[in-house]
Design an enzyme around this catalytic site. Structure first.
Site, PDB file in Angstrom:
ATOM      1  N   ASP A  48     -17.425  28.514 -37.538  1.00  0.00           N
ATOM      2  CA  ASP A  48     -16.161  28.085 -36.944  1.00  0.00           C
ATOM      3  C   ASP A  48     -16.320  26.785 -36.169  1.00  0.00           C
ATOM      4  O   ASP A  48     -15.318  26.206 -35.724  1.00  0.00           O
ATOM      5  CB  ASP A  48     -15.628  29.166 -35.985  1.00  0.00           C
ATOM      6  CG  ASP A  48     -15.184  30.414 -36.726  1.00  0.00           C
ATOM      7  OD1 ASP A  48     -14.606  30.259 -37.821  1.00  0.00           O
ATOM      8  OD2 ASP A  48     -15.420  31.525 -36.222  1.00  0.00           O
ATOM      9  N   ASP A  90     -15.395  32.484 -33.475  1.00  0.00           N
ATOM     10  CA  ASP A  90     -16.524  33.122 -32.814  1.00  0.00           C
ATOM     11  C   ASP A  90     -17.841  32.904 -33.545  1.00  0.00           C
ATOM     12  O   ASP A  90     -18.900  33.212 -33.007  1.00  0.00           O
ATOM     13  CB  ASP A  90     -16.287  34.625 -32.647  1.00  0.00           C
ATOM     14  CG  ASP A  90     -15.963  35.311 -33.976  1.00  0.00           C
ATOM     15  OD1 ASP A  90     -16.152  34.678 -35.039  1.00  0.00           O
ATOM     16  OD2 ASP A  90     -15.510  36.467 -33.952  1.00  0.00           O
ATOM     17  N   ASN A 116       3.667   6.728   4.962  1.00  0.00           N
ATOM     18  CA  ASN A 116       2.874   6.918   3.740  1.00  0.00           C
ATOM     19  C   ASN A 116       1.810   7.985   3.937  1.00  0.00           C
ATOM     20  O   ASN A 116       1.575   8.819   3.057  1.00  0.00           O
ATOM     21  CB  ASN A 116       2.226   5.585   3.355  1.00  0.00           C
ATOM     22  CG  ASN A 116       1.436   5.683   2.060  1.00  0.00           C
ATOM     23  OD1 ASN A 116       1.981   5.956   1.014  1.00  0.00           O
ATOM     24  ND2 ASN A 116       0.136   5.453   2.158  1.00  0.00           N
ATOM     25  N   THR A 148       3.513  11.524   4.027  1.00  0.00           N
ATOM     26  CA  THR A 148       4.164  11.974   2.791  1.00  0.00           C
ATOM     27  C   THR A 148       3.176  12.105   1.642  1.00  0.00           C
ATOM     28  O   THR A 148       3.087  13.141   0.988  1.00  0.00           O
ATOM     29  CB  THR A 148       5.299  11.011   2.404  1.00  0.00           C
ATOM     30  OG1 THR A 148       4.785   9.672   2.321  1.00  0.00           O
ATOM     31  CG2 THR A 148       6.418  11.056   3.425  1.00  0.00           C
ATOM     32  N   ASP A 186      -7.966  33.931 -35.511  1.00  0.00           N
ATOM     33  CA  ASP A 186      -8.597  34.818 -36.487  1.00  0.00           C
ATOM     34  C   ASP A 186      -8.117  36.240 -36.217  1.00  0.00           C
ATOM     35  O   ASP A 186      -7.273  36.471 -35.355  1.00  0.00           O
ATOM     36  CB  ASP A 186     -10.123  34.709 -36.441  1.00  0.00           C
ATOM     37  CG  ASP A 186     -10.684  34.995 -35.055  1.00  0.00           C
ATOM     38  OD1 ASP A 186      -9.887  35.231 -34.129  1.00  0.00           O
ATOM     39  OD2 ASP A 186     -11.915  34.979 -34.893  1.00  0.00           O
ATOM     40  N   GLU A 189      11.064   2.723   0.303  1.00  0.00           N
ATOM     41  CA  GLU A 189      10.531   1.882   1.377  1.00  0.00           C
ATOM     42  C   GLU A 189      10.705   0.398   1.046  1.00  0.00           C
ATOM     43  O   GLU A 189      11.049  -0.416   1.916  1.00  0.00           O
ATOM     44  CB  GLU A 189       9.071   2.235   1.618  1.00  0.00           C
ATOM     45  CG  GLU A 189       8.897   3.625   2.236  1.00  0.00           C
ATOM     46  CD  GLU A 189       7.490   4.170   2.088  1.00  0.00           C
ATOM     47  OE1 GLU A 189       6.580   3.374   1.810  1.00  0.00           O
ATOM     48  OE2 GLU A 189       7.305   5.389   2.232  1.00  0.00           O
ATOM     49  N   VAL A 231       0.826  -1.206   0.000  1.00  0.00           N
ATOM     50  CA  VAL A 231       0.000   0.000   0.000  1.00  0.00           C
ATOM     51  C   VAL A 231       0.862   1.257   0.000  1.00  0.00           C
ATOM     52  O   VAL A 231       0.582   2.231  -0.704  1.00  0.00           O
ATOM     53  CB  VAL A 231      -0.952  -0.013   1.217  1.00  0.00           C
ATOM     54  CG1 VAL A 231      -1.690   1.307   1.328  1.00  0.00           C
ATOM     55  CG2 VAL A 231      -1.923  -1.162   1.109  1.00  0.00           C
ATOM     56  N   ALA A 232       1.953   1.240   0.763  1.00  0.00           N
ATOM     57  CA  ALA A 232       2.799   2.422   0.865  1.00  0.00           C
ATOM     58  C   ALA A 232       3.598   2.668  -0.405  1.00  0.00           C
ATOM     59  O   ALA A 232       3.912   3.813  -0.739  1.00  0.00           O
ATOM     60  CB  ALA A 232       3.746   2.272   2.056  1.00  0.00           C
ATOM     61  N   GLU A 241      -1.314   5.754  -3.974  1.00  0.00           N
ATOM     62  CA  GLU A 241      -2.732   5.534  -4.260  1.00  0.00           C
ATOM     63  C   GLU A 241      -3.546   6.819  -4.279  1.00  0.00           C
ATOM     64  O   GLU A 241      -4.652   6.858  -4.812  1.00  0.00           O
ATOM     65  CB  GLU A 241      -3.341   4.561  -3.238  1.00  0.00           C
ATOM     66  CG  GLU A 241      -3.501   5.105  -1.825  1.00  0.00           C
ATOM     67  CD  GLU A 241      -2.208   5.052  -1.034  1.00  0.00           C
ATOM     68  OE1 GLU A 241      -2.185   5.548   0.097  1.00  0.00           O
ATOM     69  OE2 GLU A 241      -1.218   4.507  -1.555  1.00  0.00           O
TER      70      GLU A 241
END
Length: 872
Positions: A615, A611, A705, A708, A307, A680, A260-261, A265
């Protein structure tokens, strides 16, 4: 509820429109002209969606496992991580949804309605039954309505029927909400609004479906690869632990926590939030993003197709000269104010000289759909403004300066009975008016090359040649030139275009639209950023060249003459390479498509401004369609990815800078998060080989985790743009998210963080200190040093949230050592001065490594990147 009969009123009342009080009453009774707002996602649904994330489900399994083996401290830490991660994810999701909802509200369509005798521009949601809609080319019909007036009206009903061929509409016909006026003009009375309309909802005009952006899809693919690699390494960590005789339960929880770390995620949530907040920042800089993927695409724009009128120029046309076969005059004055002088050779013209000028300008006032609006009391500038086409408004101002009938007087004396509106193919407009004697006056204005022909005019070759020479001379001075003609018929021809022959030439009108003061600087900024500007206009080639020269479109270093190609050159295939031309004139919609397609075929990422309704195809074809918010048609605004609320081209450059900033910050977070995760894993793999049996416990890994990836990761998304962001080429659109040297920097940082952390742990063990706690604190300190080192300007004050989040993470890391509850849950020991010193020394190591890799691996990215391009 307002009944259908309420929409039927006397013609006089209908012409004036509703009163403000009556409109308010109907709005209160019937509700806004929109469907019910999309149901908001309930809080529990958001929480369940977060808990269904695969990594969170792995953590839930880890909680069950630690409870089963009696490891209550780790189960508490893991549960806390789940709660915090879920809370952060839900908060980020809500903020992103709120940002997108605010953008959708800003981009909601508008409608022109007549109330109390005046035409007003309102949000479409405020249209009520009985309102009088005023429709022109490019407008989206805001509600179901019955036609009261129609002139050459052609509607695109594909939103209802799926049929792509536009259909004609006549008086007493019906209009449906969501259909588009392709040609002509109309006045209609609203019969049904909101959910009672045929379309059922005005929100169908907006495509606000939430879909993954290309960047998010690339990150998802990267995430799957990371997950597979991380799983294999974690299995290896688990197996090595068993070989060393560690308990299977402990190693299983450790391996799960490490998995997980190791994977950032929170990256998908950070990306979504960065894109949404980037779009909000663009809106604050007058660039309204209508589709979230446009934020990231803007950072890759390499060609800006623009344009002329209102983009490079002021968009406030002024008639400066009038040429007639008898005399030529100049007009003074600024803007649309109907005040100025008519001069012939610097003196007031004699009555016999002024007469043909007045006749010409009267015809231009009749063959006209614009109006002049006096200064508003709330307008600090006190300027007259144009209602409708700026060029036609300038003709009205010129007519007033020459003493021609003003306001509604020309129409009252010669009421319009039919018309053939201007379109980009015919390049002329014709109106028919009933005279006092019962005959029909034909009024025509258009491009000289379409009018100065024997098929249209009753004139000999010599006079046609004189007029042609005059038109060329005026256009060569940068003017937009119109030819004006008229004639008298006994009966109104059907169709109106049948009247466009045998007319008498009245003369030429020369209008100018001066360049905006900042246009040259904007184009210079584009070139400095590696963006190639291309001018595509429907104006005369000489006018296009004059404007391009005045704004320095080709750049000061281009010594050769500026080549101007015409739309006809494009159609006939006379240009071998369309990307070699920087100025195109007299182009039609199909030719604009061809030009954009040519650039895209060479791998360029194009931004196209527009515009008008014509276009639309080019705005769709370009990678980024840019519409003008103030003067653009509703169709152009709804088709575009980006709407400029101030109609300033410099806003596109600001949006590109914002897009580059967002992408850089995402890459910076990716390098930071993945380097920390890799470190890690390396600590857990290499540590036992160096005599550290279980370098970190599961709870300690997750705590690192959390501090950070959570706090500092979100704060990184608000980092300001690097100083050289707009002085380097755009990144290649096909560049990998970890291209441009990012993956090399990632590996170096992971190695430095691993070495520094393990060094601190080994030193602590040799000194007899609590080495695991030192290693825990050192690994976290090194990563916090990296996040500060990755900043483009370490001492900048533009994002105080990042240093604040680093300080908060550092304090929470110390709390893990000294707060009894956390110390027990994380299985740490309090450290003295020596232990704290060893851990703290890793922070400058991480910082210095991050600063060093910012200047390393240059030129290792894809072709086209230089210098620090793409630095994370």
């Amino acid at each position: 509820m307002t009944t259908p009969t309420d929409a039927r009123a006397a013609p006089a009342a209908r012409a004036a429109g509703l009163t403000a009080a009556e409109a308010a009453r109907r709005l209160a009774a019937d509700g806004p002209n929109e469907v019910a707002a999309r149901r908001s996602v309930r809080l529990y649904s958001r929480v369940l969606a977060q808990l269904r994330d695969p990594l969170i489900m792995v953590l839930l399994g880890a909680v069950a496992l630690t409870l089963a083996i009696g490891d209550h401290p780790d189960s508490i830490v893991i549960a806390l991580v789940i709660i915090v991660n879920t809370t952060v994810g839900v908060v980020q999701e809500v903020r992103a949804d709120n940002a997108v909802a605010a953008l959708s509200a800003l981009s909601a369509p508008h409608a022109r309605v007549r109330r109390e005798g005046a035409v007003r521009d309102l949000p479409a949601a405020e249209v009520v039954t009985g309102d009088v809609l005023v429709l022109g080319e490019g407008d989206i019909v805001a509600a179901d309505a019955r036609l009261d007036e129609a002139s050459a009206l052609l509607l695109d009903e594909s939103t209802l029927t799926g049929e792509s061929v536009p259909v004609d509409k006549d008086v007493d016909g019906t209009l449906s909400a969501g259909t588009v006026v392709v040609r002509g003009r109309a006045v209609a009375t609203v019969t049904a609004t909101g959910p009672r309309s045929a379309l059922g909802r005005i929100a169908a005009l907006l495509d606000d479906r939430r879909e993954a952006t290309p960047l998010q899809r690339r990150l998802a693919a990267l995430g799957r690869i990371l997950a597979a690699v991380t799983l294999a390494l974690c299995v290896l960590v688990f197996a090595l632990g068993l070989v060393r005789g560690l308990p299977p339960g402990t190693m299983a929880v450790t391996a799960i926590s490490l998995a997980v770390a190791a994977v950032p995620e929170s990256l998908p949530a950070v990306v979504t939030l960065a894109l949404a907040l980037g779009a909000r920042r663009m809106a604050a800089r007058h660039a309204l993003v209508r589709r979230l993927p446009a934020v990231e695409t803007l950072g890759s724009v390499s060609v800006l197709a623009t344009d002329k009128t209102g983009t490079l120029t002021e968009g406030r046309m002024v008639v400066q000269e009038v040429w007639t076969p008898e005399v030529g005059v100049q007009l003074t004055g600024v803007g649309y104010e109907p005040v100025g002088e008519v001069l012939a050779g610097g003196r007031p013209p004699a009555p016999e000289e002024l007469a043909p000028v007045r006749e010409l300008l009267t015809v231009t006032a009749l063959c006209n759909d614009a109006a002049l609006r006096p200064p508003d009391e709330t307008d600090p500038d006190g300027r007259w403004t144009a209602v409708g086409d700026p060029m036609e408004a300038a003709l009205l101002a010129a007519a007033a300066k020459a003493g021609c009938p003003s306001g509604k007087e020309p129409d009252a004396r010669r009421p319009r009975i039919a018309e053939a509106p201007f379109d980009s193919l015919r390049k002329r407009m014709t109106t028919l008016h009933e005279t006092a004697g019962g005959r029909v006056l034909v009024c025509l204005k258009g491009a000289p090359e379409e009018v100065l022909t024997p098929e249209v005019l009753r004139a000999d070759a010599e006079n046609l040649a004189r007029a042609g020479e005059a038109a060329t001379r005026l256009a060569g001075r940068g003017h937009r030139v119109l030819a004006v003609a008229s004639g008298v018929r006994h009966d109104a021809p059907d169709p109106v275009a049948a009247a466009e022959s045998g007319l008498r030439l009245l003369g030429l009108v020369a209008l100018s639209d001066p360049p905006k003061p900042h246009a040259a600087g904007t184009l210079a900024a584009c070139r400095a950023a590696g963006i190639t500007p291309v001018l595509i206009t429907g104006d005369h080639p000489a006018t296009a060249r004059a404007v391009a020269d005045s704004v320095g479109l080709a750049g000061e270093t281009d010594g050769r003459d500026l080549r101007v190609a015409t739309g006809e050159d494009v159609t006939e295939g006379l240009i071998d390479d369309l990307t070699s031309v920087r100025v195109f004139a007299r182009t039609d919609p199909q030719q604009k498509l061809d030009i954009v397609a040519a650039w895209r075929s060479k791998g360029a990422v194009t931004a196209m401004t527009g515009d008008g309704v014509n276009d639309g195809p080019a705005l769709h074809r370009a990678d980024i369609g840019v519409a003008m918010g103030a003067r653009g048609t509703e169709v152009a605004r709804q088709a575009a990815d980006l709407v400029l609320t101030d109609d300033e081209l410099s806003t596109v450059v600001a949006a590109v800078e914002e897009g580059r900033r967002v992408y850089e910050n995402i890459r910076r977070f990716l390098v930071y998060g993945m380097a920390g995760g890799a470190a890690e894993i390396l600590v857990m793999l290499v540590g036992p080989l160096l005599g550290l049996p279980l370098p970190l416990r599961a709870g300690q890994i997750l705590w690192i985790n959390l501090l950070t990836h959570g706090l500092t990761g979100v704060a990184m998304g608000a980092e300001p743009a690097s100083p050289g962001t707009m002085r380097r080429p755009p990144r290649p659109s096909d560049q990998h998210i970890l291209g441009g040297g990012a993956w090399q920097r990632l590996l170096v940082l992971a190695a430095v963080v691993t070495a520094a952390s393990l060094g601190a742990g080994l030193a602590a063990r040799s000194l007899g200190l609590a080495w695991q706690s030192v290693l825990f604190l050192a690994l976290l300190a090194a990563q916090l040093g990296v996040v500060l080192g990755l900043r483009s300007r370490p001492l900048t004050r533009k994002n105080p949230f990042l240093p604040l989040s680093v300080l908060t993470s550092a304090l929470l890391a110390l709390a893990a050592l000294y707060v009894p509850f956390l110390r027990t849950a994380l299985d740490t020991d309090p450290l003295g001065g020596a232990g704290l010193g060893l851990a703290a020394a890793c922070a400058p190591a991480g910082f210095l490594a991050a600063r060093a890799v910012r200047t390393a691996f240059r030129g290792t990215g894809s072709t086209g990147t230089t210098g620090t391009a793409g630095l994370p």
